[in-house]
Design an enzyme around this catalytic site. Structure first.
Site, PDB file in Angstrom:
ATOM      1  N   GLY A  58      71.382  81.881  75.863  1.00 58.21           N
ATOM      2  CA  GLY A  58      70.941  80.511  75.613  1.00 58.21           C
ATOM      3  C   GLY A  58      70.520  80.279  74.177  1.00 58.21           C
ATOM      4  O   GLY A  58      69.635  80.948  73.678  1.00 58.21           O
ATOM      5  N   SER A  59      71.105  79.310  73.474  1.00 57.04           N
ATOM      6  CA  SER A  59      70.840  79.194  72.061  1.00 57.04           C
ATOM      7  C   SER A  59      71.428  77.912  71.461  1.00 57.04           C
ATOM      8  O   SER A  59      71.816  76.998  72.169  1.00 57.04           O
ATOM      9  CB  SER A  59      71.389  80.424  71.333  1.00 57.04           C
ATOM     10  OG  SER A  59      72.560  80.886  71.971  1.00 57.04           O
ATOM     11  N   ARG A  60      71.532  77.892  70.118  1.00 57.17           N
ATOM     12  CA  ARG A  60      71.936  76.686  69.390  1.00 57.17           C
ATOM     13  C   ARG A  60      72.716  77.103  68.142  1.00 57.17           C
ATOM     14  O   ARG A  60      72.469  78.165  67.570  1.00 57.17           O
ATOM     15  CB  ARG A  60      70.674  75.917  69.002  1.00 57.17           C
ATOM     16  CG  ARG A  60      70.824  74.912  67.873  1.00 57.17           C
ATOM     17  CD  ARG A  60      69.487  74.283  67.557  1.00 57.17           C
ATOM     18  NE  ARG A  60      69.611  73.310  66.462  1.00 57.17           N
ATOM     19  CZ  ARG A  60      68.848  72.246  66.324  1.00 57.17           C
ATOM     20  NH1 ARG A  60      67.905  72.000  67.212  1.00 57.17           N
ATOM     21  NH2 ARG A  60      69.021  71.421  65.310  1.00 57.17           N
TER      22      ARG A  60
END
Length: 223
Positions: A184-186
């Site tokens: 999960g990240s950006r």
């Protein structure tokens, strides 16, 4: 489907209680844990994408570096974008998205800088400046024009590690794999303000396939 090499220790860790439950004769528990193990392994899936299939990518094209949903598409946000005039695309990756990252633009890697930080939820604006991340800069000359693209791998609430597999001086092709972010990240991409964006907030993008932006004048093949 190909599974990234970094899956091995996580798959082994998830599989251990599955084996214990199976040996203890707890079939339902073992099946549930096996599904969890499969889910952990699937997180590291590495599907083939457009550039990998041998297609030519025009040098005017900036591709999505990650799968996910566009959170911001517009002028560079104050305090987030590098100094200067930029257009910015920010992509949020959920746990269900492919987390293999690709370079949005081909050229020479001139910067790879890791910044330690916090683990705020990646959909929050402050995650762009406070979370742990790696910033990469790619540069190239096309028809006498010097072009620069900046992009960042940013961890999220559950992501605890950024993996970057390129270094300054490396020559990379548009859409080439450059690493991954775990759980999960950006990703933020910055192109010069003169380069029009072709995505909007809320759009779903696919790494190595979706076009984020295009230089006004196309150049040669991005290799």
């Amino acid at each position: 489907m190909k599974i990234d090499k970094d899956a091995a220790p996580f798959t082994a860790l998830a599989a251990a209680p599955t084996v214990v439950a199976a040996l203890a004769g707890k079939r339902r528990l073992a099946l549930g844990l096996a599904a969890l193990t499969a889910g952990v392994t699937a997180f590291f899936r590495d599907p083939q994408r457009f550039p990998d299939l041998g297609h030519e990518v025009d040098a005017s094209i900036v591709l999505a570096p990650a799968d996910g949903r566009v959170m911001h598409a517009g002028p560079g946000q104050a305090g987030i974008a590098p100094e200067g005039d930029w257009n910015q695309v920010s992509i949020f990756l959920s746990l269900l998205d492919v987390h293999i990252n690709r370079t949005p633009y081909g050229g020479t890697v001139t910067k790879v800088a890791h910044r330690p930080g916090r683990f705020l939820a990646a959909f929050k604006n402050e995650s762009a400046t406070e979370n742990e991340c790696t910033e990469l800069v790619v540069e190239r000359d096309v028809d006498g024009e010097h072009r620069v693209v900046v992009f960042r791998q940013i961890v999220g609430l559950l992501a605890r590690r950024v993996v970057t597999r390129v270094a300054p001086g490396d020559r990379i092709a548009t859409g080439q794999r450059i690493g991954l972010m775990k759980f999960g990240s950006r990703m933020d991409v910055f192109v010069p303000a003169s380069v029009p964006l072709l995505v909007s907030e809320g759009d779903r993008v696919i790494a190595g396939e979706s076009t984020l932006a295009r230089w006004p004048q196309s150049g040669s093949v991005a290799r």
